[in-house]
Design a protein around this motif. Sequence first.
Motif, PDB file in Angstrom:
ATOM      1  N   LEU A   1      -0.486   1.834   9.769  1.00  0.00           N
ATOM      2  CA  LEU A   1       0.916   1.887   9.336  1.00  0.00           C
ATOM      3  C   LEU A   1       1.403   0.424   9.083  1.00  0.00           C
ATOM      4  O   LEU A   1       1.489  -0.232  10.223  1.00  0.00           O
ATOM      5  CB  LEU A   1       1.842   2.663   9.822  1.00  0.00           C
ATOM      6  N   SER A   2       1.633  -0.222   7.786  1.00  0.00           N
ATOM      7  CA  SER A   2       1.739  -1.744   8.201  1.00  0.00           C
ATOM      8  C   SER A   2       3.182  -2.179   7.857  1.00  0.00           C
ATOM      9  O   SER A   2       3.491  -3.082   7.934  1.00  0.00           O
ATOM     10  CB  SER A   2       0.971  -2.179   6.680  1.00  0.00           C
TER      11      SER A   2
ATOM     12  N   ASP B   1       7.201  15.779  23.262  1.00  0.00           N
ATOM     13  CA  ASP B   1       6.990  14.364  23.592  1.00  0.00           C
ATOM     14  C   ASP B   1       6.416  13.775  22.064  1.00  0.00           C
ATOM     15  O   ASP B   1       5.597  14.313  21.648  1.00  0.00           O
ATOM     16  CB  ASP B   1       6.066  14.265  24.470  1.00  0.00           C
ATOM     17  N   ILE B   2       7.085  12.485  21.823  1.00  0.00           N
ATOM     18  CA  ILE B   2       6.550  12.046  20.547  1.00  0.00           C
ATOM     19  C   ILE B   2       5.594  10.847  20.987  1.00  0.00           C
ATOM     20  O   ILE B   2       6.274   9.774  21.781  1.00  0.00           O
ATOM     21  CB  ILE B   2       7.744  11.395  19.647  1.00  0.00           C
ATOM     22  N   TYR B   3       4.346  10.790  20.717  1.00  0.00           N
ATOM     23  CA  TYR B   3       3.363   9.826  20.855  1.00  0.00           C
ATOM     24  C   TYR B   3       3.284   8.605  19.601  1.00  0.00           C
ATOM     25  O   TYR B   3       3.363   9.394  18.629  1.00  0.00           O
ATOM     26  CB  TYR B   3       2.090  10.218  21.281  1.00  0.00           C
ATOM     27  N   ILE B   4       3.563   7.305  19.855  1.00  0.00           N
ATOM     28  CA  ILE B   4       3.254   6.373  18.711  1.00  0.00           C
ATOM     29  C   ILE B   4       1.998   5.593  19.220  1.00  0.00           C
ATOM     30  O   ILE B   4       1.861   5.159  20.242  1.00  0.00           O
ATOM     31  CB  ILE B   4       4.316   5.653  18.604  1.00  0.00           C
ATOM     32  N   VAL B   5       0.805   6.027  18.577  1.00  0.00           N
ATOM     33  CA  VAL B   5      -0.203   5.211  19.003  1.00  0.00           C
ATOM     34  C   VAL B   5      -0.833   4.167  18.033  1.00  0.00           C
ATOM     35  O   VAL B   5      -1.019   4.263  16.726  1.00  0.00           O
ATOM     36  CB  VAL B   5      -1.553   6.452  19.070  1.00  0.00           C
ATOM     37  N   ALA B   6      -1.318   3.310  18.602  1.00  0.00           N
ATOM     38  CA  ALA B   6      -2.055   2.054  17.932  1.00  0.00           C
ATOM     39  C   ALA B   6      -1.095   1.379  16.903  1.00  0.00           C
ATOM     40  O   ALA B   6      -1.654   0.911  15.911  1.00  0.00           O
ATOM     41  CB  ALA B   6      -3.289   2.534  17.428  1.00  0.00           C
ATOM     42  N   ALA B   7       0.196   1.118  17.121  1.00  0.00           N
ATOM     43  CA  ALA B   7       0.976   0.667  15.992  1.00  0.00           C
ATOM     44  C   ALA B   7       0.814  -0.679  15.916  1.00  0.00           C
ATOM     45  O   ALA B   7       0.458  -1.491  17.142  1.00  0.00           O
ATOM     46  CB  ALA B   7       2.582   0.989  16.428  1.00  0.00           C
ATOM     47  N   GLN B   8       0.974  -1.503  14.753  1.00  0.00           N
ATOM     48  CA  GLN B   8       0.793  -2.616  14.561  1.00  0.00           C
ATOM     49  C   GLN B   8       2.077  -3.568  15.347  1.00  0.00           C
ATOM     50  O   GLN B   8       3.155  -3.115  15.493  1.00  0.00           O
ATOM     51  CB  GLN B   8       0.737  -3.116  13.115  1.00  0.00           C
TER      52      GLN B   8
ATOM     53  N   LEU C   1      -0.413   8.056   9.692  1.00  0.00           N
ATOM     54  CA  LEU C   1       0.364   7.261   9.035  1.00  0.00           C
ATOM     55  C   LEU C   1      -0.171   6.233   8.194  1.00  0.00           C
ATOM     56  O   LEU C   1      -1.174   5.455   9.018  1.00  0.00           O
ATOM     57  CB  LEU C   1       1.712   6.983   9.513  1.00  0.00           C
ATOM     58  N   THR C   2      -0.265   6.073   7.090  1.00  0.00           N
ATOM     59  CA  THR C   2      -0.938   4.894   6.257  1.00  0.00           C
ATOM     60  C   THR C   2       0.237   4.178   5.342  1.00  0.00           C
ATOM     61  O   THR C   2       0.925   4.936   4.888  1.00  0.00           O
ATOM     62  CB  THR C   2      -2.111   5.455   5.562  1.00  0.00           C
ATOM     63  N   GLY C   3       0.006   2.927   5.339  1.00  0.00           N
ATOM     64  CA  GLY C   3       0.777   2.136   4.337  1.00  0.00           C
ATOM     65  C   GLY C   3       2.246   1.914   4.758  1.00  0.00           C
ATOM     66  O   GLY C   3       2.511   1.556   5.991  1.00  0.00           O
ATOM     67  N   GLU C   4       3.461   1.786   3.975  1.00  0.00           N
ATOM     68  CA  GLU C   4       4.665   1.215   3.976  1.00  0.00           C
ATOM     69  C   GLU C   4       5.366   2.459   4.114  1.00  0.00           C
ATOM     70  O   GLU C   4       5.551   3.025   3.154  1.00  0.00           O
ATOM     71  CB  GLU C   4       4.812   0.109   3.102  1.00  0.00           C
ATOM     72  N   LEU C   5       6.158   2.540   5.269  1.00  0.00           N
ATOM     73  CA  LEU C   5       7.329   3.684   5.393  1.00  0.00           C
ATOM     74  C   LEU C   5       8.910   3.042   5.219  1.00  0.00           C
ATOM     75  O   LEU C   5       9.013   2.617   6.283  1.00  0.00           O
ATOM     76  CB  LEU C   5       7.047   4.177   6.670  1.00  0.00           C
ATOM     77  N   ASP C   6       9.248   3.104   3.863  1.00  0.00           N
ATOM     78  CA  ASP C   6      10.537   2.647   3.532  1.00  0.00           C
ATOM     79  C   ASP C   6      11.442   3.819   3.515  1.00  0.00           C
ATOM     80  O   ASP C   6      11.013   5.001   3.430  1.00  0.00           O
ATOM     81  CB  ASP C   6      10.419   1.665   2.488  1.00  0.00           C
ATOM     82  N   ALA C   7      12.421   3.669   3.006  1.00  0.00           N
ATOM     83  CA  ALA C   7      13.535   4.965   2.687  1.00  0.00           C
ATOM     84  C   ALA C   7      13.008   5.738   1.535  1.00  0.00           C
ATOM     85  O   ALA C   7      13.183   6.936   1.459  1.00  0.00           O
ATOM     86  CB  ALA C   7      14.814   4.413   2.250  1.00  0.00           C
TER      87      ALA C   7
ATOM     88  N   MET D   1       1.008  -1.163   0.101  1.00  0.00           N
ATOM     89  CA  MET D   1      -0.087   0.037   0.266  1.00  0.00           C
ATOM     90  C   MET D   1       1.009   1.258   0.096  1.00  0.00           C
ATOM     91  O   MET D   1       1.785   1.220   0.824  1.00  0.00           O
ATOM     92  CB  MET D   1      -0.888  -0.031   1.124  1.00  0.00           C
ATOM     93  N   PRO D   2       0.420   2.260  -0.862  1.00  0.00           N
ATOM     94  CA  PRO D   2       1.248   3.342  -1.044  1.00  0.00           C
ATOM     95  C   PRO D   2       1.547   4.307   0.464  1.00  0.00           C
ATOM     96  O   PRO D   2       0.453   4.240   1.153  1.00  0.00           O
ATOM     97  CB  PRO D   2       0.742   4.173  -2.061  1.00  0.00           C
ATOM     98  N   PHE D   3       2.559   4.796   0.632  1.00  0.00           N
ATOM     99  CA  PHE D   3       2.652   5.494   1.968  1.00  0.00           C
ATOM    100  C   PHE D   3       2.025   6.854   1.927  1.00  0.00           C
ATOM    101  O   PHE D   3       2.167   7.553   0.660  1.00  0.00           O
ATOM    102  CB  PHE D   3       3.933   5.680   2.194  1.00  0.00           C
ATOM    103  N   ASP D   4       1.154   7.322   3.079  1.00  0.00           N
ATOM    104  CA  ASP D   4       0.657   8.666   3.025  1.00  0.00           C
ATOM    105  C   ASP D   4       0.721   8.997   4.578  1.00  0.00           C
ATOM    106  O   ASP D   4       0.762   8.333   5.505  1.00  0.00           O
ATOM    107  CB  ASP D   4      -0.887   8.246   2.554  1.00  0.00           C
ATOM    108  N   ALA D   5       0.964  10.411   4.602  1.00  0.00           N
ATOM    109  CA  ALA D   5       0.992  10.933   6.005  1.00  0.00           C
ATOM    110  C   ALA D   5       0.294  12.360   5.776  1.00  0.00           C
ATOM    111  O   ALA D   5       0.406  13.112   5.104  1.00  0.00           O
ATOM    112  CB  ALA D   5       2.638  11.487   6.300  1.00  0.00           C
TER     113      ALA D   5
END
Lengths: 106, 140
Positions: free
Chosen positions: A52-53, A75-82, A18-24, A1-5
């Motif tokens: 974010l898959s 502060d950085i929060y990361i919420v509901a990560a897989q 964040l949606t999809g795949e976060l690569d370089a 899935m394409p990345f989207d922010a």
Amino acid sequence: MPFDATLSTEGQVATITLTGELDAAAAPAFRARIEEAAGASPERLVLMAERLSYMSSAGLRSLVFAKQKMGQAVDIYIVAAQDPVIETIRLTGFDHSVIMQEAYVG
Amino acid sequence: MDVLEVPGVLESLQPIADFVKEASAEAGLERREAYRLRLAVDEIATNVVLYGYERSGQTGLLRIAKNLDSERLTLCLEDTSPPYDPTAQAPPSDLSESLESRPIGGLGVFLTIQGVDDFRYEYVEGHNRNYFTVRRPAAV
């Protein structure tokens, strides 16, 4: 899935969904949203990661970039990560530097 | 498909990932193992593009091949950028240090080595070869 922010800002809280795949290849788009968020000088950066898959170390480096752009006090929060994304964050010790939540509690 | 050849650019990470996912499915890997293998290959491919080709001002290909037997899946990622042995890289410094105070290098290779059962590197006749091996789930 394409990345989207996508970014939304409310008060002192900047939220990036964040949606999809976060690569370089996708990381520059994420960093662009972070820079945009930094412009509002938020006190908190919330990353909604439910959809974010995938995240490589390019994503981790973007978190360092966020601290550099927004200041160490933010502060950085990361919420509901897989699970696999959580595993990468824990394996590299980044869980000591961010706040991991299953659902956002401000 | 047993071999994929793509340009050594970041846009090729996605087709490489698709190749790895397909090979993992064929090998019957569990979701977690498949994810970790994809991450391992992605990290090395990224290093080849950014530090192998771009930094040296070279262009070249990334070639990935799969070898599947009854017990293991092995992927070989090959390129013609200057020799670089990821296994010779120092592990990242203290992982419990805060984001602000630790150097960020080495995380990709760390994730690679953690993510597979065996990771091997060789340089043969102008080619970097990175081998990623995972055990297949035991036949039921």
